[in-house]
Design a protein around this motif. Structure first.
Motif, short mmCIF file in Angstrom:
data_model
loop_
_atom_site.label_atom_id
_atom_site.label_comp_id
_atom_site.label_asym_id
_atom_site.label_seq_id
_atom_site.Cartn_x
_atom_site.Cartn_y
_atom_site.Cartn_z
N UNK A 96 0.85 -1.18 0.00
CA UNK A 96 0.00 0.00 0.00
C UNK A 96 0.89 1.23 0.00
N UNK A 97 0.48 2.25 -0.74
CA UNK A 97 1.27 3.49 -0.76
C UNK A 97 0.34 4.69 -0.71
N UNK A 98 0.92 5.83 -0.34
CA UNK A 98 0.14 7.05 -0.19
C UNK A 98 0.99 8.25 -0.58
N UNK A 99 0.32 9.36 -0.79
CA UNK A 99 0.97 10.66 -0.90
C UNK A 99 0.84 11.26 0.49
N UNK A 100 1.95 11.42 1.19
CA UNK A 100 1.90 11.90 2.58
C UNK A 100 1.18 13.25 2.73
N UNK A 108 -4.23 7.33 -2.12
CA UNK A 108 -3.58 6.05 -1.84
C UNK A 108 -3.58 5.17 -3.09
N UNK A 109 -2.78 4.12 -3.04
CA UNK A 109 -2.74 3.15 -4.12
C UNK A 109 -2.28 1.79 -3.61
N UNK A 129 -7.89 6.26 7.28
CA UNK A 129 -8.91 7.30 7.40
C UNK A 129 -10.08 6.98 6.49
N UNK A 130 -11.16 7.71 6.65
CA UNK A 130 -12.40 7.44 5.93
C UNK A 130 -12.23 7.44 4.40
N UNK A 131 -11.59 8.45 3.85
CA UNK A 131 -11.44 8.53 2.40
C UNK A 131 -10.50 7.47 1.85
N UNK A 132 -9.39 7.22 2.55
CA UNK A 132 -8.46 6.19 2.10
C UNK A 132 -9.12 4.81 2.15
N UNK A 133 -9.85 4.53 3.22
CA UNK A 133 -10.54 3.24 3.34
C UNK A 133 -11.54 3.06 2.19
N UNK A 135 -11.33 4.31 -0.81
CA UNK A 135 -10.60 4.06 -2.05
C UNK A 135 -9.93 2.70 -2.07
N UNK A 136 -9.49 2.23 -0.90
CA UNK A 136 -8.83 0.92 -0.87
C UNK A 136 -9.82 -0.22 -1.14
N UNK A 137 -11.09 -0.06 -0.77
CA UNK A 137 -12.07 -1.13 -0.97
C UNK A 137 -12.05 -1.70 -2.38
N UNK A 138 -12.28 -0.88 -3.41
CA UNK A 138 -12.26 -1.39 -4.77
C UNK A 138 -10.87 -1.90 -5.22
#
Length: 144
Positions: A96-100, A108-109, A129-133, A135-138
């Motif tokens: 998993x990766x993110x833009x800090x 995230x990706x 967090x809510x938005x990252x979670x 996006x990670x679902x799909x």
């Protein structure tokens, strides 16, 4: 569509050059199909030894591994904000990766290295967090 095209390009490069490794580009973007502040593509499937080149759209973006979202014992990576950098992935598994700077906005990706990642359950259990979670679902649904 981009994901499939980039995968096909990697296969084509391997077959033409006979090389064992390929490079995929993941760009940062202010907006995309999944909303504001995204990686394009946000999900990448590569083979061990392949490289991902993280390209910052402007000086406010980076890419770094999310703690707990990589195979055990693999060191983290963190690109310099605003700089284009390449990271090679040798160990099979999910990363998993993110833009800090934009993590709070769900930027995230997910990278799958190889087939049938052994750390799927552990990576999917990492809290976000809510938005990252959201996006990670799909992204996790695409893991094969």
């Amino acid at each position: 569509m981009i994901r499939a095209s980039m995968g096909a390009v990697a296969v084509l490069i391997r077959s033409i050059l006979g090389a064992g490794a390929a490079e995929t580009v993941a760009k940062t973007s202010n907006s995309g199909p999944s909303g504001m502040m995204v990686f394009d593509p946000a999900d990448v499937k590569i083979q061990p030894g392949d490289t991902i080149r993280f390209v910052a759209a402007d000086k406010g973006y980076n890419a770094e591994r999310i703690k707990g979202m990589a195979p055990e014992g693999v060191p983290g990576f963190k690109t310099v904000v605003g700089k284009e950098e390449a990271v090679t992935f040798d160990q099979p598994g999910l990363y998993g990766f993110k833009c800090a700077p934009h993590d709070i906005m769900g930027m995230v990706g997910l990278i799958q290295v190889g087939d049938k990642p052994q750390n799927l359950e552990a990576a999917n259990a990492v809290p976000h967090g809510k938005l990252a979670a959201k996006r990670f679902g799909p992204l996790f649904e695409k893991v094969q």
